[in-house]
Write a protein that holds these residues in place. Structure first.
Motif, short mmCIF file in Angstrom:
data_model
loop_
_atom_site.label_atom_id
_atom_site.label_comp_id
_atom_site.label_asym_id
_atom_site.label_seq_id
_atom_site.Cartn_x
_atom_site.Cartn_y
_atom_site.Cartn_z
N PRO A 75 -12.14 4.61 -8.98
CA PRO A 75 -12.70 4.82 -8.02
C PRO A 75 -14.17 5.12 -7.84
N ILE A 89 -16.39 1.90 -6.66
CA ILE A 89 -16.05 1.35 -5.18
C ILE A 89 -16.75 2.41 -4.38
N LEU A 96 -8.93 -4.60 -5.21
CA LEU A 96 -10.17 -3.99 -5.28
C LEU A 96 -10.82 -4.47 -6.70
N ALA A 97 -10.38 -5.01 -7.48
CA ALA A 97 -10.96 -5.39 -8.87
C ALA A 97 -12.30 -6.23 -8.43
N PHE A 151 -6.45 3.34 -6.65
CA PHE A 151 -7.26 2.33 -7.43
C PHE A 151 -7.44 2.95 -8.69
N ALA A 191 -3.76 2.26 -0.66
CA ALA A 191 -4.03 1.37 -1.83
C ALA A 191 -5.44 1.55 -2.24
N VAL A 192 -6.12 2.06 -1.50
CA VAL A 192 -7.64 2.76 -2.04
C VAL A 192 -7.33 3.90 -3.05
N SER A 249 0.88 -1.08 0.02
CA SER A 249 0.10 -0.07 -0.30
C SER A 249 0.83 1.17 -0.14
N ALA A 255 -14.85 -3.94 -7.19
CA ALA A 255 -15.61 -2.96 -7.88
C ALA A 255 -16.53 -3.85 -8.73
N GLY A 273 -2.47 -3.98 -6.41
CA GLY A 273 -3.05 -3.41 -7.57
C GLY A 273 -4.49 -4.02 -7.96
#
Length: 289
Positions: free
Chosen positions: A248, A251, A225-226, A245, A241-242, A100, A229, A222
């Motif tokens: 955005p 999410i 969060l895929a 992304f 890390a957020v 992160s 989403a 990386g």
């Protein structure tokens, strides 16, 4: 081994051909010059100069020594310069960090390299234990960790903190424990620890991440969060890390009553002087974090 100080005295005398001027050039006494020449002749068991008052004439051995000695002294000067050379923007720097904070730092590190193309930065993402081990065994120059060092030869200094965030698919507007159970958890290498910290501080029903349905897992910072989403599940991640992304809008970060922060520590080998290029990167890290 030939004494380089005696050799320098001899080569200076061979150049100026005068004891007094040699002493003046070297900030020595004339007797000191004479002692150096005498000691060199004794070491080599060879006469190097013929004295004529305060002036000298070189013997054949002296001529040979002057020719070779000038080369050796020049090489010693170059070696001293090479060893003492400590440029702030040239050379390699090896860095290890959690994923992160690495996402936060890497663009800034690339900017620095673009400004100074002789600076080479090798950046590796790794967990705390690997980072500490690499610092301890001099495999990297700088480490960033989320805990204190646990060995004496690695020193840590807190330089910042990073908030842990609850992240769901973008269409989820209101969050509850029942909604989290229905969504299921997207795991990652630090997922259990992060979920324990954040969910445990905000949901009385929380007992352990393993009791949540696991909907997916990724060890690539990386990509964690895929699946979130795409609506497959939720996760808990550090803020950097957020922020990194790429989508955005797909999410949603949910503010919780009890914010939880993860400390960030700078890890360095204890007692080791730092080259200026390493200090350059450290300054960048401190300003970025």
């Amino acid at each position: 081994m030939m004494n380089p100080i005696w050799l320098k005295t001899f080569c200076t005398l061979a150049e100026v051909r005068h004891f007094t001027r040699t002493a003046e050039r070297l900030y020595m006494t004339q007797s000191g010059v004479s002692q150096h020449i005498q000691k060199l002749e004794e070491q080599l068991s060879t006469r190097l100069v013929v004295r004529d008052g305060r002036q000298i004439t070189l013997t054949d051995a002296g001529v040979r020594l002057q020719a070779r000695g000038k080369v050796l002294l020049a090489e010693l000067d170059e070696l001293a310069t090479f060893v003492a050379d400590d440029p702030p923007y040239r050379g390699s720097v090896a860095l290890m960090s959690p994923g992160s904070v690495g996402l936060k730092l890497y663009p800034a590190l690339l900017d620095l390299q673009q400004q100074h193309d002789a600076l080479v930065i090798a950046h590796t993402f790794a967990p705390n234990d690997d980072i500490e081990r690499a610092i301890r065994h001099a495999q990297v120059d700088i480490g960033l960790m989320t805990r204190h060092a646990q060995v004496a030869d690695v020193t840590t200094e807190q330089i910042g903190r990073e908030q842990l965030l609850l992240v769901t698919p973008g269409e989820i507007e209101d969050i509850s424990w029942a909604a989290l159970q229905q969504l299921g958890f997207i795991g990652h290498p630090d997922g259990v620890y992060h979920a324990q910290q954040l969910l445990g501080a905000n949901f009385p029903q929380f007992e352990h991440p393993d009791l949540l349905p696991l909907r997916g897992y990724s060890n690539q910072i990386g990509l964690i969060l895929a699946p979130v989403a795409r609506g497959i599940g939720f996760t808990v991640l550090p803020a950097f890390a957020v922020e990194a992304f790429a989508a955005p809008s797909q999410i949603r970060v949910h503010p919780l009553d009890n914010a939880v922060f993860e400390p960030l520590y700078l890890a360095l080998p204890r007692g080791k002087p730092l080259a200026r290029r390493i200090q350059t990167v450290l300054e960048l890290i401190r300003s970025a974090i």
